[in-house]
Design a protein around this motif. Sequence first.
Motif, PDB file in Angstrom:
ATOM      1  N   ALA A   1      43.720  34.324  40.497  1.00 53.90           N
ATOM      2  CA  ALA A   1      43.586  35.751  40.832  1.00 53.90           C
ATOM      3  C   ALA A   1      44.129  36.857  40.597  1.00 53.90           C
ATOM      4  CB  ALA A   1      43.552  36.105  42.574  1.00 53.90           C
ATOM      5  N   PRO A   2      43.467  38.035  40.285  1.00 50.62           N
ATOM      6  CA  PRO A   2      43.834  39.386  39.301  1.00 50.62           C
ATOM      7  C   PRO A   2      46.044  39.162  40.373  1.00 50.62           C
ATOM      8  CG  PRO A   2      41.716  39.469  39.688  1.00 50.62           C
ATOM      9  CD  PRO A   2      42.413  38.479  41.191  1.00 50.62           C
ATOM     10  N   ARG A   3      46.641  39.707  39.607  1.00 51.15           N
ATOM     11  CA  ARG A   3      47.605  40.196  40.865  1.00 51.15           C
ATOM     12  C   ARG A   3      48.027  42.222  40.443  1.00 51.15           C
ATOM     13  NH1 ARG A   3      51.399  37.274  37.520  1.00 51.15           N
ATOM     14  NH2 ARG A   3      49.877  37.342  35.782  1.00 51.15           N
TER      15      ARG A   3
ATOM     16  N   GLN B   1      40.031  37.531  35.300  1.00 48.15           N
ATOM     17  CA  GLN B   1      40.911  36.664  36.020  1.00 48.15           C
ATOM     18  C   GLN B   1      41.998  36.628  35.473  1.00 48.15           C
ATOM     19  OE1 GLN B   1      38.880  32.833  34.948  1.00 48.15           O
ATOM     20  NE2 GLN B   1      37.755  32.639  36.073  1.00 48.15           N
ATOM     21  N   ARG B   2      43.327  36.096  35.865  1.00 47.22           N
ATOM     22  CA  ARG B   2      44.825  36.401  36.091  1.00 47.22           C
ATOM     23  C   ARG B   2      45.329  37.308  35.445  1.00 47.22           C
ATOM     24  NH1 ARG B   2      44.087  30.551  34.169  1.00 47.22           N
ATOM     25  NH2 ARG B   2      44.947  29.805  35.596  1.00 47.22           N
TER      26      ARG B   2
ATOM     27  N   ALA C   1      47.117  43.268  31.122  1.00 47.50           N
ATOM     28  CA  ALA C   1      48.151  43.311  31.598  1.00 47.50           C
ATOM     29  C   ALA C   1      48.183  44.985  32.187  1.00 47.50           C
ATOM     30  CB  ALA C   1      49.380  42.558  31.308  1.00 47.50           C
ATOM     31  N   VAL C   2      48.315  46.070  32.417  1.00 50.47           N
ATOM     32  CA  VAL C   2      48.832  47.751  32.966  1.00 50.47           C
ATOM     33  C   VAL C   2      50.003  47.291  32.983  1.00 50.47           C
ATOM     34  CG1 VAL C   2      48.059  49.756  33.905  1.00 50.47           C
ATOM     35  CG2 VAL C   2      46.426  48.059  33.548  1.00 50.47           C
ATOM     36  N   ILE C   3      51.234  47.311  32.628  1.00 51.31           N
ATOM     37  CA  ILE C   3      52.563  47.538  32.679  1.00 51.31           C
ATOM     38  C   ILE C   3      53.232  48.755  33.708  1.00 51.31           C
ATOM     39  CG2 ILE C   3      52.818  46.066  30.858  1.00 51.31           C
ATOM     40  CD1 ILE C   3      54.067  47.873  29.179  1.00 51.31           C
TER      41      ILE C   3
END
Length: 64
Positions: free
Chosen positions: A17-19, A34-35, A58-60
């Motif tokens: 799942a996305p976080r 995913q992820r 990733a969007v940081i």
Amino acid sequence: MSKTLATALPVDDGDIAPRIASSTVVIGRPSLGQRALLSEGAVVRASGRGVWIGTGSAVIENCV
């Protein structure tokens, strides 16, 4: 912006799942792979389904 320190969670290899961090702002309905990760303070704006954040991306911190 987050008012507290970020908490790292252990990654479960079966968890795809996305976080999304609690201080992330999501406007609209972007598609997340995913992820995918949206970190602290990130802002994602989607018009319709116009934003796709791919698998493992990733969007940081504090990105708009």
